[in-house]
Design an enzyme around this catalytic site. Structure first.
Site, PDB file in Angstrom:
ATOM      1  N   GLY A 121       0.781  -1.241   0.000  1.00  0.00           N
ATOM      2  CA  GLY A 121       0.000   0.000   0.000  1.00  0.00           C
ATOM      3  C   GLY A 121       0.806   1.281   0.000  1.00  0.00           C
TER       4      GLY A 121
ATOM      5  N   GLU B  81       4.468   3.971   5.950  1.00  0.00           N
ATOM      6  CA  GLU B  81       3.184   3.265   5.924  1.00  0.00           C
ATOM      7  C   GLU B  81       2.127   4.119   5.241  1.00  0.00           C
ATOM      8  OE1 GLU B  81       1.553   0.759   5.772  1.00  0.00           O
ATOM      9  OE2 GLU B  81       0.794   0.013   7.691  1.00  0.00           O
ATOM     10  N   ASP B  82       1.157   3.484   4.622  1.00  0.00           N
ATOM     11  CA  ASP B  82       0.085   4.229   3.963  1.00  0.00           C
ATOM     12  C   ASP B  82      -0.936   4.784   4.944  1.00  0.00           C
ATOM     13  OD1 ASP B  82      -0.863   1.690   4.600  1.00  0.00           O
ATOM     14  OD2 ASP B  82      -1.501   1.177   2.567  1.00  0.00           O
TER      15      ASP B  82
ATOM     16  N   ARG C 264      -5.746   0.437  -6.359  1.00  0.00           N
ATOM     17  CA  ARG C 264      -4.456   1.042  -5.998  1.00  0.00           C
ATOM     18  C   ARG C 264      -4.035   2.097  -6.997  1.00  0.00           C
ATOM     19  NH1 ARG C 264      -2.112  -2.108  -1.898  1.00  0.00           N
ATOM     20  NH2 ARG C 264      -2.426  -4.344  -2.027  1.00  0.00           N
TER      21      ARG C 264
ATOM     22  N   PHE D  46     -13.606   3.756   4.914  1.00  0.00           N
ATOM     23  CA  PHE D  46     -12.650   2.918   4.181  1.00  0.00           C
ATOM     24  C   PHE D  46     -12.263   3.618   2.883  1.00  0.00           C
ATOM     25  CE2 PHE D  46     -10.766  -0.538   1.866  1.00  0.00           C
ATOM     26  CZ  PHE D  46     -10.016  -1.136   2.855  1.00  0.00           C
TER      27      PHE D  46
ATOM     28  N   ASP E  74      -5.709  -0.198  -1.173  1.00  0.00           N
ATOM     29  CA  ASP E  74      -6.557  -1.124  -1.917  1.00  0.00           C
ATOM     30  C   ASP E  74      -7.770  -1.585  -1.133  1.00  0.00           C
ATOM     31  OD1 ASP E  74      -4.984  -2.775  -0.076  1.00  0.00           O
ATOM     32  OD2 ASP E  74      -5.847  -4.470  -1.131  1.00  0.00           O
TER      33      ASP E  74
ATOM     34  N   ASP F  18      -4.471   2.358  11.307  1.00  0.00           N
ATOM     35  CA  ASP F  18      -5.857   2.104  11.673  1.00  0.00           C
ATOM     36  C   ASP F  18      -5.885   1.644  13.143  1.00  0.00           C
ATOM     37  OD1 ASP F  18      -8.609   1.534  10.189  1.00  0.00           O
ATOM     38  OD2 ASP F  18      -8.220  -0.257  11.339  1.00  0.00           O
TER      39      ASP F  18
HETATM   40  P1  IMP Z   1      -3.692  -1.526  11.356  1.00  0.00           P
HETATM   41  O1  IMP Z   1      -2.741  -2.639  11.621  1.00  0.00           O
HETATM   42  O2  IMP Z   1      -5.073  -1.855  11.830  1.00  0.00           O
HETATM   43  O3  IMP Z   1      -3.213  -0.188  11.853  1.00  0.00           O
HETATM   44  O4  IMP Z   1      -3.894  -1.457   9.823  1.00  0.00           O
HETATM   45  C1  IMP Z   1      -3.018  -0.897   8.963  1.00  0.00           C
HETATM   46  C2  IMP Z   1      -3.212  -1.468   7.573  1.00  0.00           C
HETATM   47  O5  IMP Z   1      -4.596  -1.639   7.282  1.00  0.00           O
HETATM   48  C3  IMP Z   1      -2.699  -0.538   6.529  1.00  0.00           C
HETATM   49  O6  IMP Z   1      -1.390  -0.905   6.182  1.00  0.00           O
HETATM   50  C4  IMP Z   1      -3.646  -0.761   5.377  1.00  0.00           C
HETATM   51  O7  IMP Z   1      -3.142  -1.759   4.531  1.00  0.00           O
HETATM   52  C5  IMP Z   1      -4.905  -1.288   5.969  1.00  0.00           C
HETATM   53  N1  IMP Z   1      -5.980  -0.280   6.004  1.00  0.00           N
HETATM   54  C6  IMP Z   1      -6.514   0.322   7.090  1.00  0.00           C
HETATM   55  N2  IMP Z   1      -7.481   1.171   6.762  1.00  0.00           N
HETATM   56  C7  IMP Z   1      -7.564   1.140   5.415  1.00  0.00           C
HETATM   57  C8  IMP Z   1      -8.397   1.835   4.450  1.00  0.00           C
HETATM   58  O8  IMP Z   1      -9.244   2.679   4.770  1.00  0.00           O
HETATM   59  N3  IMP Z   1      -8.173   1.516   3.161  1.00  0.00           N
HETATM   60  C9  IMP Z   1      -7.248   0.610   2.757  1.00  0.00           C
HETATM   61  N4  IMP Z   1      -6.452  -0.054   3.607  1.00  0.00           N
HETATM   62  C10 IMP Z   1      -6.620   0.207   4.929  1.00  0.00           C
HETATM   63 MG    MG Z   2      -1.014  -1.850   4.141  1.00  0.00          MG
END
Ligand code: IMP
Ligand code: MG
Length: 185
Positions: free
Chosen positions: A49, A104-105, A170, A157, A164, A108
């Protein structure tokens, strides 16, 4: 049967245009250039991402940057994190004693970044700083220190500019909110 896919029509609303993304990145790059002036960074890009973001951010940096890539398990065909982070591709470089910038993109729950920060520290990194283009603060489950955040967004989202849903969207050059009808069956 071919799944329904309409690149732009599946987007409910544009959140950040290409121009807005560029200005967010230049502001972030300025801070990084100041903070790391005279130092060397190993930029660790979290696949897949962060590809577009990392590529633009790195080109806006004036400090000495080396590149490496790491990949962790993705959401798969879901919009919610599973919570367990599995390493799919590890680093190629020896990062011991190095200043790492983890790219990181979006953050969350915080699971991915807290896991990876620990992983990099265990590998002997001298310092680990995190640059995330987006953050959804209302979704945080684990408190992770993120030194550089491009923009905070609500609990929606989003796709595009590397982000993605089920490996799609993407290639959009903007970031937009995905229509819930795409993932709510
Ligand atoms: P975390 O581990 O819950 O912080 O999630 C991080 C990962 O979740 C990111 O690297 C993204 O790949 C994915 N992610 C979280 N929210 C979104 C979104 O709104 N769109 C796309 N990917 C997301
Ligand atoms: Mg990701």
């Amino acid at each position: 049967m071919q799944e329904m896919f309409n690149l732009h029509e599946d987007v409910q609303e544009i959140m950040f245009t290409k121009q807005e993304i560029n200005s967010i990145i230049y502001t972030m790059a300025d801070k990084i250039n100041t903070d790391f002036a005279g130092k060397e960074i190993i930029a660790v890009v979290i696949l897949k991402g962060s590809l577009m973001f990392a590529s633009d951010l790195i080109r806006a940096l004036s400090v000495n940057v080396k590149l490496d890539f790491i990949q962790v398990s993705s959401y798969g065909a879901s919009t919610v994190s599973s919570g367990n982070v599995i390493l799919k591709k590890d680093l190629d470089e020896d990062i011991s004693g190095k200043n790492v910038l983890l790219i990181e993109d979006i953050i969350d729950s915080g699971n991915t970044l807290s896991h990876l920060r620990e992983h990099l520290i265990n590998r002997g990194a001298k310092s680990v700083k995190i640059a995330s283009l987006l953050s959804k603060p209302s979704r945080r489950e684990i408190d992770v220190q993120v030194e550089y955040i491009g923009a905070e967004i609500p609990d929606k989202f989003v796709v595009g500019y590397g982000l993605d849903y089920n490996e799609k969207y993407r290639q959009l050059d903007y970031i937009g909110i995905l229509k819930p009808s795409v993932y709510e069956k």
